[in-house]
Design a protein around this motif. Structure first.
Motif, PDB file in Angstrom:
ATOM      1  N   ILE A  65       0.773  -1.057  -0.118  1.00 37.80           N
ATOM      2  CA  ILE A  65      -0.001  -0.022   0.020  1.00 37.80           C
ATOM      3  C   ILE A  65       0.788   1.246  -0.047  1.00 37.80           C
ATOM      4  O   ILE A  65       0.639   2.337  -0.794  1.00 37.80           O
ATOM      5  CB  ILE A  65      -0.902  -0.034   1.143  1.00 37.80           C
ATOM      6  N   TYR A  66       1.803   1.182   0.791  1.00 37.13           N
ATOM      7  CA  TYR A  66       2.710   2.502   0.892  1.00 37.13           C
ATOM      8  C   TYR A  66       3.896   2.457  -0.007  1.00 37.13           C
ATOM      9  O   TYR A  66       4.649   3.581  -0.111  1.00 37.13           O
ATOM     10  CB  TYR A  66       3.279   2.592   2.435  1.00 37.13           C
ATOM     11  N   ASN A  67       4.049   1.354  -0.599  1.00 33.73           N
ATOM     12  CA  ASN A  67       5.208   1.306  -1.637  1.00 33.73           C
ATOM     13  C   ASN A  67       6.648   1.689  -1.008  1.00 33.73           C
ATOM     14  O   ASN A  67       7.497   2.376  -1.440  1.00 33.73           O
ATOM     15  CB  ASN A  67       4.971   1.987  -3.107  1.00 33.73           C
ATOM     16  N   SER A  68       6.745   1.129   0.415  1.00 32.64           N
ATOM     17  CA  SER A  68       7.931   1.426   0.809  1.00 32.64           C
ATOM     18  C   SER A  68       8.454   0.384   1.920  1.00 32.64           C
ATOM     19  O   SER A  68       7.506  -0.458   2.520  1.00 32.64           O
ATOM     20  CB  SER A  68       7.763   2.710   1.782  1.00 32.64           C
ATOM     21  N   LEU A 112       0.184   8.669  13.936  1.00 34.30           N
ATOM     22  CA  LEU A 112       0.767   8.458  12.578  1.00 34.30           C
ATOM     23  C   LEU A 112      -0.437   8.922  11.694  1.00 34.30           C
ATOM     24  O   LEU A 112      -1.392   8.174  11.602  1.00 34.30           O
ATOM     25  CB  LEU A 112       1.001   6.960  12.193  1.00 34.30           C
ATOM     26  N   PRO A 113       0.053   9.725  10.612  1.00 38.20           N
ATOM     27  CA  PRO A 113      -0.839  10.040   9.693  1.00 38.20           C
ATOM     28  C   PRO A 113      -0.916   9.030   8.383  1.00 38.20           C
ATOM     29  O   PRO A 113       0.086   8.555   8.212  1.00 38.20           O
ATOM     30  CB  PRO A 113      -0.321  11.153   9.076  1.00 38.20           C
ATOM     31  N   VAL A 114      -2.275   8.811   8.082  1.00 41.86           N
ATOM     32  CA  VAL A 114      -2.203   7.697   7.076  1.00 41.86           C
ATOM     33  C   VAL A 114      -2.984   8.512   5.792  1.00 41.86           C
ATOM     34  O   VAL A 114      -4.060   8.899   5.938  1.00 41.86           O
ATOM     35  CB  VAL A 114      -2.910   6.528   7.544  1.00 41.86           C
ATOM     36  N   GLU A 115      -2.493   8.525   4.871  1.00 41.48           N
ATOM     37  CA  GLU A 115      -3.063   9.109   3.565  1.00 41.48           C
ATOM     38  C   GLU A 115      -4.181   8.203   3.300  1.00 41.48           C
ATOM     39  O   GLU A 115      -4.196   6.978   3.249  1.00 41.48           O
ATOM     40  CB  GLU A 115      -2.107   9.410   2.429  1.00 41.48           C
ATOM     41  N   GLY A 116      -4.989   8.591   2.404  1.00 38.87           N
ATOM     42  CA  GLY A 116      -6.155   7.886   1.661  1.00 38.87           C
ATOM     43  C   GLY A 116      -5.440   6.799   0.661  1.00 38.87           C
ATOM     44  O   GLY A 116      -4.437   7.208   0.106  1.00 38.87           O
ATOM     45  N   HIS A 117      -6.215   5.858   0.625  1.00 37.87           N
ATOM     46  CA  HIS A 117      -5.609   4.512  -0.431  1.00 37.87           C
ATOM     47  C   HIS A 117      -6.571   3.722  -0.488  1.00 37.87           C
ATOM     48  O   HIS A 117      -7.728   3.524  -0.044  1.00 37.87           O
ATOM     49  CB  HIS A 117      -4.390   3.993   0.534  1.00 37.87           C
ATOM     50  N   ILE A 118      -6.138   2.585  -1.545  1.00 41.58           N
ATOM     51  CA  ILE A 118      -7.283   1.746  -1.947  1.00 41.58           C
ATOM     52  C   ILE A 118      -6.640   0.557  -1.212  1.00 41.58           C
ATOM     53  O   ILE A 118      -5.657   0.126  -1.079  1.00 41.58           O
ATOM     54  CB  ILE A 118      -7.160   1.364  -3.402  1.00 41.58           C
ATOM     55  N   LYS A 119      -7.472  -0.223  -0.553  1.00 39.53           N
ATOM     56  CA  LYS A 119      -7.249  -1.293   0.336  1.00 39.53           C
ATOM     57  C   LYS A 119      -8.431  -2.522  -0.269  1.00 39.53           C
ATOM     58  O   LYS A 119      -9.776  -2.101   0.169  1.00 39.53           O
ATOM     59  CB  LYS A 119      -7.291  -1.303   1.623  1.00 39.53           C
ATOM     60  N   ARG A 120      -8.193  -3.693  -0.640  1.00 43.92           N
ATOM     61  CA  ARG A 120      -9.059  -4.517  -1.071  1.00 43.92           C
ATOM     62  C   ARG A 120     -10.261  -4.186  -1.965  1.00 43.92           C
ATOM     63  O   ARG A 120     -11.459  -4.440  -1.933  1.00 43.92           O
ATOM     64  CB  ARG A 120      -9.467  -5.211   0.144  1.00 43.92           C
ATOM     65  N   TYR A 123     -11.816   2.501  -1.320  1.00 43.60           N
ATOM     66  CA  TYR A 123     -11.187   3.747  -0.999  1.00 43.60           C
ATOM     67  C   TYR A 123     -11.252   3.683   0.768  1.00 43.60           C
ATOM     68  O   TYR A 123     -12.434   3.450   1.267  1.00 43.60           O
ATOM     69  CB  TYR A 123     -11.765   4.708  -1.321  1.00 43.60           C
ATOM     70  N   VAL A 124     -10.159   3.991   1.211  1.00 43.73           N
ATOM     71  CA  VAL A 124     -10.133   4.055   2.809  1.00 43.73           C
ATOM     72  C   VAL A 124      -9.772   5.584   2.830  1.00 43.73           C
ATOM     73  O   VAL A 124      -8.527   5.948   2.369  1.00 43.73           O
ATOM     74  CB  VAL A 124      -8.837   3.359   3.414  1.00 43.73           C
ATOM     75  N   SER A 125     -10.405   6.551   3.767  1.00 44.55           N
ATOM     76  CA  SER A 125      -9.981   7.898   3.647  1.00 44.55           C
ATOM     77  C   SER A 125      -8.720   7.969   4.572  1.00 44.55           C
ATOM     78  O   SER A 125      -8.504   7.201   5.264  1.00 44.55           O
ATOM     79  CB  SER A 125     -11.303   8.663   4.387  1.00 44.55           C
ATOM     80  N   SER A 126      -8.344   9.358   4.302  1.00 44.54           N
ATOM     81  CA  SER A 126      -7.167   9.780   5.388  1.00 44.54           C
ATOM     82  C   SER A 126      -7.584   9.585   6.723  1.00 44.54           C
ATOM     83  O   SER A 126      -8.615  10.163   7.196  1.00 44.54           O
ATOM     84  CB  SER A 126      -6.540  11.170   4.974  1.00 44.54           C
ATOM     85  N   HIS A 127      -6.777   9.161   7.647  1.00 51.56           N
ATOM     86  CA  HIS A 127      -7.063   8.901   9.058  1.00 51.56           C
ATOM     87  C   HIS A 127      -5.682   8.972   9.871  1.00 51.56           C
ATOM     88  O   HIS A 127      -4.636   9.011   9.277  1.00 51.56           O
ATOM     89  CB  HIS A 127      -8.002   7.906   9.265  1.00 51.56           C
ATOM     90  N   LEU A 128      -6.012   8.767  11.357  1.00 54.68           N
ATOM     91  CA  LEU A 128      -4.777   8.654  12.006  1.00 54.68           C
ATOM     92  C   LEU A 128      -4.595   7.358  12.653  1.00 54.68           C
ATOM     93  O   LEU A 128      -5.628   6.655  12.993  1.00 54.68           O
ATOM     94  CB  LEU A 128      -4.805   9.689  13.318  1.00 54.68           C
TER      95      LEU A 128
END
Length: 187
Positions: A65-68, A112-120, A123-128
């Motif tokens: 997801i984070y490509n890291s 930790l800040p989490v940017e919005g992303h696609i999971k399964r 879309y999962v909104s940005s969150h902490l």
């Protein structure tokens, strides 16, 4: 002792931990679903800083997801035995059989800040992520296995490699560097 009491007794390492501890406690007090993802804006997560016996390497995974390259861990998903979550996640994400606590106390806390992303596919909104980190020890001679769908590689990295290979500058500057310094100060 419950998680809030454990956190209240935790001594912050630096200003970041002091501020984040206060925020986590405030959010825990006002949100009954903070241990689940039902609390979409902020919820409890757990990380494992899994080091080798010599304390010269840490087990990291290349997260899709984070490509890291990143530490191991995951969501509490309703569980309050956070050390148990850290151990389970470390094993699931890396394939190791051995992941034992160096000590049972919280090693670090962070928001930790989490940017919005696609999971399964959704879309999962940005969150902490209100994160609790535990210091674990593993055997670097054990066979490693990536967790399909979540990460594509797992490796023991030196601390210099962590700082070079992670593509998330904020984590390197604020979290991984702190964990490395804390480890060197403590053990």
């Amino acid at each position: 002792m419950n998680v809030a009491e454990t956190l209240k007794n935790y001594t912050p390492y630096n200003e970041q931990e002091e501020k984040d501890k206060s925020l986590i406690l405030a959010l825990m007090e006002n949100n009954g679903k903070i241990f689940t993802r039902e609390s979409a804006a902020a919820h409890i997560t757990v990380s494992a800083w899994l080091v080798n016996k010599a304390r010269t390497k840490v087990l990291m995974a290349f997260h899709n997801i984070y490509n890291s390259w990143a530490w191991l861990g995951g969501h509490a998903d309703g569980e309050t035995d956070l050390l148990g979550v850290a151990i389970r996640e470390a094993k699931e994400e890396s394939g190791v059989k051995t992941a034992v606590p160096v000590f049972n106390d919280i090693f670090s806390v962070e928001v930790l800040p989490v940017e919005g992303h696609i999971k399964r596919g959704k879309y999962v909104s940005s969150h902490l992520h209100l994160n609790f980190t535990y210091l674990l020890e593993g055997d670097e001679s054990e066979r490693l296995a990536a967790r399909e769908g979540e990460n594509s590689s797992v490796a023991w990295l030196t601390f210099d490699e962590v700082m070079r290979k992670s593509t998330e500058p904020w984590f390197c500057e604020n979290i991984y560097s702190k964990l490395i310094k804390k480890l060197n100060d403590r053990v």
